[in-house]
Write an enzyme that holds these catalytic residues in place. Structure first.
Site, PDB file in Angstrom:
ATOM      1  N   SER A 106       0.849  -1.202   0.000  1.00 58.12           N
ATOM      2  CA  SER A 106       0.000   0.000   0.000  1.00 58.12           C
ATOM      3  C   SER A 106       0.877   1.241   0.000  1.00 58.12           C
ATOM      4  O   SER A 106       2.045   1.195   0.415  1.00 58.12           O
ATOM      5  CB  SER A 106      -0.868   0.025   1.260  1.00 58.12           C
ATOM      6  OG  SER A 106      -1.525   1.263   1.396  1.00 58.12           O
ATOM      7  N   TYR A 119      -2.204  -1.259  10.833  1.00 61.28           N
ATOM      8  CA  TYR A 119      -2.262  -1.647   9.416  1.00 61.28           C
ATOM      9  C   TYR A 119      -1.043  -1.162   8.636  1.00 61.28           C
ATOM     10  O   TYR A 119      -0.431  -1.921   7.878  1.00 61.28           O
ATOM     11  CB  TYR A 119      -3.535  -1.067   8.808  1.00 61.28           C
ATOM     12  CG  TYR A 119      -3.654  -1.211   7.307  1.00 61.28           C
ATOM     13  CD1 TYR A 119      -4.115  -2.390   6.738  1.00 61.28           C
ATOM     14  CD2 TYR A 119      -3.328  -0.155   6.448  1.00 61.28           C
ATOM     15  CE1 TYR A 119      -4.237  -2.526   5.361  1.00 61.28           C
ATOM     16  CE2 TYR A 119      -3.442  -0.276   5.071  1.00 61.28           C
ATOM     17  CZ  TYR A 119      -3.897  -1.466   4.535  1.00 61.28           C
ATOM     18  OH  TYR A 119      -4.012  -1.590   3.177  1.00 61.28           O
TER      19      TYR A 119
END
Ligand code: NAD
Ligand code: MG
Length: 334
Positions: A226, A239
């Site tokens: 990401s 995360y």
């Protein structure tokens, strides 16, 4: 990408006979190796208007969410992706293959000629069955393997079931992910932290370790990382660090497995309109204006990343290993 806006290799190949015949009388553009005429060109589209823009309506769902209940429903290439045989005969396992980027990869892989096994959480059966039907429609094997990736035993059985069902394995897409937005570290429970680590870091480790003895040279492993790996948001403490870890394992494993002829790469999406975001991944106000901060003024759709997953798996990307390919609408990294 809109259906009419791109010419696929299949269309090109199908039209080749006609083009070659015509080439005898009409001067053609020979430089592209296909003797295409300017009239055969692809239509280009404005990416700022290609897909829905915010504001989106508030639509919280309990984790892990169903994308079929979202408004708008994420576009995973169901009606647009056209294959051209790039993965013919390949055998792929995709985690989180029911929805979002995993679903887009599953549809694209099947249309490129691969047999596909998908894993998903058991409550996502509805989304998963749509994907299974789409893979079967392409005449490819479709194996549904529901289960919780936070369990080492399940991850091992997932790999074995995929190998048994597909008759081998040469593509692994570790795409499933857990993202829960929590503003303060004080409110991150040990259980939540553990769930995030188990899903995002342990599961790829368990899956790759179990699969490795079965992967032939030429296999490809792909991780979904990401932009959060490089530019973490304050509410994604748990995360974001798992995505940095993903970026990192891609690079270490690429070095370790390169000599065996196995390539390892990552995809780093920016904000993409998926069930992850409306099932706890983003605060309601961020979800409603999701993607407004990109240079295209909108979130990406999973379909817009499908070709990247195809490219990283395809045999002609044989020198790409340890790479992270981004897709983030003009912001973020890489
Ligand atoms: P998604 O919700 O459609 O897909 C995530 C999938 O993860 C779920 O469908 C589910 O099947 C799976 N999953 C999660 N926990 C699981 C568990 N314990 N057991 C089994 N399966 C489990 O959302 P998505 O955005 O397509 O997510 C795919 C990947 O993309 C994730 O790794 C996510 O971190 C990454 N990503 C998403 C964005 C974004 O903006 N949507 C941005 C960057 C990276
Ligand atoms: Mg899902």
């Amino acid at each position: 990408m809109k259906e009419e806006s791109k010419m696929t290799r299949r269309q090109v190949v199908a039209g080749l006979g006609t083009t070659l015949a015509a080439a005898a009388v009409v001067p053609a553009f020979a430089g592209n190796g296909l003797n295409l005429k300017p009239a055969d060109g692809v239509k280009i589209s404005d990416p700022t208007t290609l897909h829905p823009k915010p504001p989106f309506k508030s639509q919280p769902q309990p984790w892990p969410g169903l994308q079929s209940k979202m408004d708008p429903v994420p576009d995973c290439g169901e009606t647009s992706y056209k294959g051209s045989g790039r993965l013919m005969g390949r055998k792929a396992l995709i985690t989180g293959g029911d929805s979002g980027m995993g679903r887009a990869a599953a549809i694209a892989y099947a249309r490129e000629g691969a047999d596909v096994a998908i894993n998903y959480y058991p409550t996502e059966e509805q989304d998963a069955q749509e994907v299974i039907a789409l893979i079967k429609k392409e005449g490819r094997k479709a194996i549904a393997i529901p289960g919780d990736l936070r369990s080492e035993e399940f991850c091992k059985s997932l790999v074995q079931k995929a190998i048994a069902g597909l008759g081998g394995l040469d593509i692994i897409v570790n795409n499933a992910g857990r993202q829960q937005s929590i503003n303060s570290i004080v409110d991150v429970t040990t259980e939540e932290f553990d769930s995030t680590m188990k899903t995002n870091i342990y599961a790829p480790f368990w899956i790759i370790r179990e699969a490795l003895p079965h992967l032939p040279a030429g296999s490809a492993i792909i991780g979904t990382t990401s932009e959060q790996a490089y530019d973490p948001s304050p509410d994604l403490y748990a995360y974001a660090q798992t995505k940095a870890a993903t970026m990192n394992y891609v690079k270490s494993l690429a070095k370790q497995l390169g000599p065996k002829g196995i390539r390892v790469n990552g995809v780093a999406p920016g904000p993409i309109w998926t069930a992850l975001q409306i099932s706890g991944g983003a605060q309601p106000e961020k979800q409603q204006m999701f993607g407004s901060w990109t240079m295209l003024g909108r979130p990406g759709q999973p379909a817009e990343l499908a070709s990247i997953y195809v490219q990283l798996a395809a045999a002609d990307a044989s020198f790409a290993s340890g790479q992270v390919y981004g897709s983030s609408g003009g912001v973020g990294q890489p």
